[in-house]
Design an enzyme around this catalytic site. Structure first.
Site: not given
Ligand SMILES: CC(=O)SCCNC(=O)CCNC(=O)[C@H](O)C(C)(C)COP(=O)(O)OP(=O)(O)OC[C@H]1O[C@@H](n2cnc3c(N)ncnc32)[C@H](O)[C@@H]1OP(=O)(O)O
Ligand SMILES: N[C@@H](CCO)C(=O)O
Length: 390
Positions: A164, A234, A335, A368
């Site tokens: 990432s 978040r 992802d 992901h």
């Protein structure tokens, strides 16, 4: 100003504490020249090391963390007690092994786990930087890590590895300091943030800034941070780390059991009726216990500005021309944050530049965040790649 280190120095035999990672904090004099034009001085870095640098200095591996990660890659988090975030890949008998490698993982600048960031003290005012902290880039993070390696006496890396945002740092390392990187592993990542990536981050930033407790970033003294805004940020981001199929399998449309009602009864209100709502609320609330809202703004900004081609005259291949670094690019088929097409673009650029590159798309139901979860194929690929060095 000499660098000051808050724990013991390097070069000692592997003791019990080091096997589980040795947390250190260093204050480097800098200055660090930032892409945005300013200078950062001093440069604080929180980091961990595992294992020992060998005599010819050839076994150092730098691990770069993702957006909300930290230096505790393979040791329990000192506050939450949770295991390190990449113990599946890093540890005794794992592809990255303190018995064979000298492993370094540092908290990125801009973050809140011991490195210079909005919550650390600005020496010119003796107060937290808050929003006066300079805007930073992925390359600034990498340059700060290079200063740390200089301090540790590590000249060249056997490999730089990251997933990432960690993958973005890894590939930026290879482009910025090609002579210092023998191999680069980029997992579930990209060479630039897309419009969709930027859009999701902007939702998160606006959630934080819309929280009245944000107070333009000057909330540190209040001891009352913008927790609600950060939790919403978040929650929105966490959806992008999962896959549609994974969410369906995990929660489907199932309702959250609660003591005040028999399972299966809807509230016909706005409680967290669905399990997936309850899960997201939990992810949001547990995040605010461990992360600083201003750091979230700064790091998402750094990600959004990331465009490696732009740093190299607009052509990604230019970032790798003449490089001797070997590359391993790994993507996951579910992802949708950094889809395989982004990895393919990197591989095409590496091929055009004549760089040695291997690429694999792995199958995983996890989206992901697959790089953080059980992924034995990923381990096999990375292990084979790291051992293949001639
Ligand atoms: C390099 C880096 O990225 S470091 C940072 C990585 N870590 C994080 O980002 C922490 C946030 N978590 C995540 O990103 C991901 O959840 C992962 C990939 C790390 C872990 O994934 P998984 O093991 O599949 O865990 P999962 O996503 O199911 O979450 C489990 C948590 O949700 C909670 N949960 C599960 N279902 C529900 C529900 N219906 N209602 C409320 N809470 C729920 C569990 O109790 C557990 O809580 P805990 O973490 O406080 O113990
Ligand atoms: N879950 C990871 C993925 C982001 O890339 C993090 O929060 O850092």
């Amino acid at each position: 100003m000499a660098a000051s280190v808050s724990t013991q120095s390097l070069g000692q035999p592997l003791g019990d504490d080091q096997r589980f990672g040795l947390s250190r904090h260093v204050v480097l004099p800098g200055p660090l020249r930032l892409d945005g034009g300013g200078l950062l001085s001093p440069v604080e870095i929180g980091y961990e090391t595992y294992g020992t640098l060998n005599a010819d200095g050839s076994n150092a591996i730098l691990i770069c963390h993702a957006l909300t990660g930290d230096q505790h890659v393979a040791s329990p988090h000192p506050r939450t007690g949770k295991p390190g975030w990449w113990t599946r890949l890093v540890g005794e008998g794992k592809p990255i092994d303190p018995a064979r490698h000298f492993i370094i993982c540092s908290n990125v600048i801009g973050s809140c786990m011991g490195s210079s960031g909005p919550a650390t003290i600005d020496p010119s005012t003796a107060e937290p930087w808050a929003m006066r902290f300079p805007v930073i880039t992925i390359r600034d993070m990498v340059r700060a890590q290079a200063m740390l390696l200089d301090h540790l006496g590590v000249g060249q890396l056997k490999a730089v590895v990251g997933g990432s945002m960690g993958g973005m740092q890894a590939i930026n390392w290879a482009a910025t300091f090609p002579e210092r990187v023998r191999a680069c592993v980029m997992v579930a990542s990209t060479a630039r943030h897309s419009a969709q990536n930027i859009a999701f981050h902007e939702v998160g930033r606006q959630a934080i800034m819309a929280d009245p407790k944000w107070r333009s970033g000057a909330y540190y003294e209040s001891n009352d941070p913008p927790a609600a805004g950060l939790a919403v940020a978040r929650m929105a981001a966490h959806i992008t780390y999962l896959s549609e199929a994974g969410l369906t399998e995990k929660f489907g449309r199932r309702l959250q059991a609660r003591p005040d009602r028999p399972d299966g009864a809807k509230s016909f209100g706005f409680d967290a009726d669905f399990q997936v709502e309850s899960y997201l609320r939990h992810q949001g609330l547990s995040f605010v216990d461990r992360f600083d809202a201003n750091s979230y703004l700064y790091i998402t900004r750094a990600l959004d500005y990331f465009d490696l081609a732009e740093e190299h005259g607009g052509l990604l291949a230019n970032a790798f021309r003449g490089t001797a670094t070997r590359f391993c690019i790994v993507s996951f088929d579910t992802d949708w944050l950094y889809p395989t097409s982004e990895s393919r673009s990197v591989v095409q650029a590496l091929n055009a530049a004549g760089a040695a590159a291997s690429f694999v798309e792995l199958s995983s139901p996890y989206g992901h965040d697959a790089f953080l979860l059980e992924a034995p194929e990923m381990n096999r690929v990375i292990d084979g790649f790291l051992r293949a060095e001639s």
